[in-house]
Design an enzyme around this catalytic site. Structure first.
Site, mmCIF file in Angstrom:
data_model
loop_
_atom_site.group_PDB
_atom_site.id
_atom_site.type_symbol
_atom_site.label_atom_id
_atom_site.label_comp_id
_atom_site.label_asym_id
_atom_site.label_seq_id
_atom_site.Cartn_x
_atom_site.Cartn_y
_atom_site.Cartn_z
ATOM 1 N N ALA A 251 0.853 -1.201 0.000
ATOM 2 C CA ALA A 251 0.000 0.000 0.000
ATOM 3 C C ALA A 251 0.888 1.250 0.000
ATOM 4 C CB ALA A 251 -0.919 -0.001 1.211
ATOM 5 N N ASP A 253 3.880 1.410 -1.172
ATOM 6 C CA ASP A 253 4.547 1.496 -2.487
ATOM 7 C C ASP A 253 3.611 2.125 -3.522
ATOM 8 O OD1 ASP A 253 6.723 0.219 -1.359
ATOM 9 O OD2 ASP A 253 6.001 -1.770 -1.903
HETATM 10 O O1 RIB Z 1 6.473 -3.072 0.425
HETATM 11 C C1 RIB Z 1 6.104 -4.386 0.127
HETATM 12 C C2 RIB Z 1 7.285 -5.139 -0.412
HETATM 13 O O2 RIB Z 1 8.264 -5.278 0.605
HETATM 14 C C3 RIB Z 1 6.988 -6.556 -0.853
HETATM 15 O O3 RIB Z 1 6.577 -6.637 -2.185
HETATM 16 C C4 RIB Z 1 8.279 -7.292 -0.547
HETATM 17 O O4 RIB Z 1 8.925 -7.757 -1.681
HETATM 18 C C5 RIB Z 1 9.130 -6.305 0.228
HETATM 19 O O5 RIB Z 1 10.088 -5.722 -0.556
#
Ligand code: RIB
Length: 309
Positions: A251, A253
């Site tokens: 979320a 990201d």
């Molecule tokens: O922010 C989520 C991500 O954190 C996941 O996709 C995992 O790969 C880690 O990097």
């Protein structure tokens, strides 16, 4: 040509199991079906930005194995420029083991693999792109020396830098002063400010303390509560749209990818944060990391339904 967003960061393959609750130390629990998803903070942010219409270049290091190859192929299919992606045949690609509980909360362990070997020298091809970008977006799942190199390059060329300081790491004031916008969650804000974030008031104090280190805009992401923004000496909470969380993985990201797109399109902070909050809310309704990143039509429809234009 749209203004470009350069993302420098990690790519992982996420191995996900959904369970009723997250296991305690020493505990084995039975979960649901195993799912393998494309993930990694850098990759998730790059894909989220591309799906929302950003002109994205992704600078990443993978192994030359099946995980890395299929990840880079997926980035290309999303319309991301992968000309600065490096494959190292001597290293495995990054992998993350993720458990997701019934409330959508997660716990993650990352085996960094090639991500931990992305060095400043690997950014040679990317340097001219960073120097001309509208915006540089970085996280901390790659070596700090590489993050510093990319930020210094951008700052020298007066390029806007968005730093998502995840996973949490102590950073120098010298580096923070070169960052235009920082987007810590509660834990990260606490580490960077030295203030325990337990309420809106303490989030505000933490944001002010980070801003005092020279960061123009501080956005503390507060999950279901929304995002607290410190900008132009003022603090404002942008509430998150209501939704039933299925999986909160990525979320943050999606928030960062969306924020980058909105800023690259010339939106002011208020509009960009509203856009990013709505994108993050859509992502928590779906399982997985990149699999949960919304497309622009979905986001525009949700914003319209919420009365935002
Ligand atoms: O922010 C989520 C991500 O954190 C996941 O996709 C995992 O790969 C880690 O990097």
């Amino acid at each position: 040509m749209k203004p470009s967003i350069v993302v420098v960061g990690s790519s992982n393959t996420d191995m996900v199991v959904k369970a009723d609750y997250l296991p305690r130390p020493g505990e084995t629990i039975l979960g649901g079906t195993f799912i393998m998803n494309a993930g990694g903070k850098g990759a998730n942010q790059a894909v989220a930005a591309a799906r929302l219409g950003g002109n994205v270049t992704f600078v990443v290091k993978t192994g030359d194995d099946i995980f890395g190859q299929s990840a880079v192929k997926l980035f290309g299919a999303e319309g991301i420029d992968t000309s600065c992606a490096v494959a190292d045949p001597t290293l495995p690609s990054g992998v993350a083991l993720i458990a997701v509980d019934a409330n959508g909360e997660n716990s993650i362990v990352v085996a960094s693999g090639a991500n931990a070997a992305l060095r400043p020298a690997d950014l040679q091809n990317a340097a001219p792109k960073i120097e001309k970008a509208a915006l540089l977006l970085v996280q901390l799942e790659i070596p700090l020396i590489t993050v510093e190199y990319a930020i210094n390059l951008a700052a020298k060329n007066k390029i806007k830098v968005v730093l998502n300081p995840a996973p949490a790491l102590m950073l120098t004031d010298e580096l923070l002063a070169k960052v235009s916008i920082i987007t810590p969650n509660k834990t990260e804000a606490e580490l960077l400010s030295g203030i325990k974030v337990t309420s809106l008031k303490t989030a505000e104090l933490a944001a002010k303390a980070i801003a005092a280190k020279g960061v123009e805009t501080v956005i503390v992401t507060l999950g279901a509560q929304g995002a607290l923004v410190h900008h132009n000496n003022e603090c404002k909470l942008y509430p998150a749209p209501l939704c039933k969380a299925v999986d909160t993985t990525a979320a943050g990201d999606v928030f960062n990818g969306a924020l980058a797109v909105a800023l690259s399109e010339g939106k002011e902070i208020a509009g960009a944060v509203t856009f990013a909050c709505q994108a993050a809310a859509l992502s928590v309704c779906k399982l997985g990391a990149q699999s949960s990143a919304p497309y622009r039509v979905e986001l525009d429809a949700a914003l319209m339904a919420a009365g935002v234009n």
